[in-house]
Design a protein around this motif. Structure first.
Motif, PDB file in Angstrom:
ATOM      1  N   ALA A 174       0.833  -1.206   0.000  1.00 39.81           N
ATOM      2  CA  ALA A 174       0.000   0.000   0.000  1.00 39.81           C
ATOM      3  C   ALA A 174       0.868   1.258   0.000  1.00 39.81           C
ATOM      4  O   ALA A 174       0.557   2.235  -0.678  1.00 39.81           O
ATOM      5  CB  ALA A 174      -0.943  -0.008   1.200  1.00 39.81           C
ATOM      6  N   LYS A 175       1.963   1.221   0.732  1.00 40.01           N
ATOM      7  CA  LYS A 175       2.846   2.389   0.787  1.00 40.01           C
ATOM      8  C   LYS A 175       3.570   2.601  -0.537  1.00 40.01           C
ATOM      9  O   LYS A 175       3.913   3.729  -0.883  1.00 40.01           O
ATOM     10  CB  LYS A 175       3.846   2.264   1.927  1.00 40.01           C
ATOM     11  N   ASP A 176       3.758   1.541  -1.319  1.00 40.02           N
ATOM     12  CA  ASP A 176       4.326   1.707  -2.657  1.00 40.02           C
ATOM     13  C   ASP A 176       3.378   2.494  -3.562  1.00 40.02           C
ATOM     14  O   ASP A 176       3.805   3.155  -4.491  1.00 40.02           O
ATOM     15  CB  ASP A 176       4.596   0.345  -3.309  1.00 40.02           C
ATOM     16  N   ILE A 177       2.081   2.393  -3.279  1.00 36.23           N
ATOM     17  CA  ILE A 177       1.063   3.085  -4.076  1.00 36.23           C
ATOM     18  C   ILE A 177       0.847   4.501  -3.566  1.00 36.23           C
ATOM     19  O   ILE A 177       0.773   5.451  -4.331  1.00 36.23           O
ATOM     20  CB  ILE A 177      -0.259   2.289  -4.060  1.00 36.23           C
ATOM     21  N   ASP A 178       0.733   4.657  -2.266  1.00 37.60           N
ATOM     22  CA  ASP A 178       0.519   5.967  -1.646  1.00 37.60           C
ATOM     23  C   ASP A 178       1.577   6.139  -0.569  1.00 37.60           C
ATOM     24  O   ASP A 178       1.590   5.398   0.408  1.00 37.60           O
ATOM     25  CB  ASP A 178      -0.887   6.048  -1.038  1.00 37.60           C
ATOM     26  N   VAL A 211      -5.946  -9.113  -0.538  1.00 36.46           N
ATOM     27  CA  VAL A 211      -5.701  -7.666  -0.458  1.00 36.46           C
ATOM     28  C   VAL A 211      -4.480  -7.309  -1.298  1.00 36.46           C
ATOM     29  O   VAL A 211      -4.489  -6.317  -2.031  1.00 36.46           O
ATOM     30  CB  VAL A 211      -5.519  -7.203   1.004  1.00 36.46           C
ATOM     31  N   MET A 212      -3.441  -8.125  -1.235  1.00 31.11           N
ATOM     32  CA  MET A 212      -2.232  -7.852  -2.010  1.00 31.11           C
ATOM     33  C   MET A 212      -2.523  -7.953  -3.506  1.00 31.11           C
ATOM     34  O   MET A 212      -2.025  -7.144  -4.299  1.00 31.11           O
ATOM     35  CB  MET A 212      -1.105  -8.761  -1.576  1.00 31.11           C
ATOM     36  N   GLY A 213      -3.360  -8.899  -3.923  1.00 34.57           N
ATOM     37  CA  GLY A 213      -3.753  -8.992  -5.324  1.00 34.57           C
ATOM     38  C   GLY A 213      -4.509  -7.745  -5.769  1.00 34.57           C
ATOM     39  O   GLY A 213      -4.286  -7.221  -6.869  1.00 34.57           O
ATOM     40  N   PHE A 214      -5.392  -7.268  -4.896  1.00 26.07           N
ATOM     41  CA  PHE A 214      -6.138  -6.038  -5.162  1.00 26.07           C
ATOM     42  C   PHE A 214      -5.172  -4.860  -5.322  1.00 26.07           C
ATOM     43  O   PHE A 214      -5.275  -4.079  -6.281  1.00 26.07           O
ATOM     44  CB  PHE A 214      -7.117  -5.798  -4.012  1.00 26.07           C
ATOM     45  N   LEU A 215      -4.225  -4.728  -4.415  1.00 23.10           N
ATOM     46  CA  LEU A 215      -3.259  -3.622  -4.487  1.00 23.10           C
ATOM     47  C   LEU A 215      -2.376  -3.740  -5.720  1.00 23.10           C
ATOM     48  O   LEU A 215      -2.052  -2.726  -6.354  1.00 23.10           O
ATOM     49  CB  LEU A 215      -2.413  -3.586  -3.210  1.00 23.10           C
ATOM     50  N   ARG A 244      -0.745  -1.852 -11.168  1.00 24.34           N
ATOM     51  CA  ARG A 244      -0.628  -2.121 -12.606  1.00 24.34           C
ATOM     52  C   ARG A 244      -1.536  -1.233 -13.450  1.00 24.34           C
ATOM     53  O   ARG A 244      -1.497  -1.287 -14.667  1.00 24.34           O
ATOM     54  CB  ARG A 244      -0.941  -3.586 -12.880  1.00 24.34           C
ATOM     55  N   GLY A 245      -2.389  -0.434 -12.795  1.00 21.98           N
ATOM     56  CA  GLY A 245      -3.246   0.485 -13.503  1.00 21.98           C
ATOM     57  C   GLY A 245      -4.577  -0.096 -13.934  1.00 21.98           C
ATOM     58  O   GLY A 245      -5.294   0.501 -14.728  1.00 21.98           O
ATOM     59  N   TYR A 246      -4.957  -1.256 -13.396  1.00 24.59           N
ATOM     60  CA  TYR A 246      -6.232  -1.876 -13.755  1.00 24.59           C
ATOM     61  C   TYR A 246      -7.415  -1.219 -13.082  1.00 24.59           C
ATOM     62  O   TYR A 246      -8.547  -1.456 -13.448  1.00 24.59           O
ATOM     63  CB  TYR A 246      -6.230  -3.376 -13.432  1.00 24.59           C
ATOM     64  N   ARG A 247      -7.150  -0.433 -12.065  1.00 21.28           N
ATOM     65  CA  ARG A 247      -8.219   0.302 -11.385  1.00 21.28           C
ATOM     66  C   ARG A 247      -7.608   1.446 -10.597  1.00 21.28           C
ATOM     67  O   ARG A 247      -6.397   1.525 -10.450  1.00 21.28           O
ATOM     68  CB  ARG A 247      -9.053  -0.611 -10.485  1.00 21.28           C
ATOM     69  N   ASP A 248      -8.441   2.336 -10.058  1.00 19.44           N
ATOM     70  CA  ASP A 248      -7.957   3.499  -9.308  1.00 19.44           C
ATOM     71  C   ASP A 248      -7.736   3.119  -7.871  1.00 19.44           C
ATOM     72  O   ASP A 248      -8.465   2.404  -7.279  1.00 19.44           O
ATOM     73  CB  ASP A 248      -8.981   4.644  -9.380  1.00 19.44           C
TER      74      ASP A 248
END
Length: 87
Positions: A35-39, A74-78, A83-87
């Motif tokens: 999650a921290k890699d994303i935000d 959850v990790m699959g979701f993140l 990968r840009g498949y969703r926001d």
């Protein structure tokens, strides 16, 4: 994999990059790092983990899913977000 460490006791003074000095659920830690890699904002990651319901994962929070032993979902979701498949 269950330990005494949970997000309810998440120390606000501790950085996500700094593991606690006690046993911990590796699923919990893996979800937080991803999650921290994303935000990069730790407060937003903390708030997301504890409060935001994930519609795609049955309307549960990341915390609820990790506590249920479903950190991999959850990790699959993140990863799909990263990968840009969703926001």
């Amino acid at each position: 994999m269950t330990t005494g460490f949970c997000a309810a006791a998440w120390e606000k003074s501790r950085s996500i990059n700094e593991p606690p000095n006690r046993p911990l659920d590796m699923g919990f830690w893996s979800v937080l790092r991803l999650a921290k890699d994303i935000d990069h904002d730790e407060q937003r990651v903390r708030d997301w983990y504890l409060t935001i319901r994930i519609h795609e994962l049955g309307g549960k929070t990341a915390q609820e899913l990790v506590q249920m032993g479903e950190a991999d979902r959850v990790m699959g979701f993140l990863r799909s977000i990263r990968r840009g498949y969703r926001d």
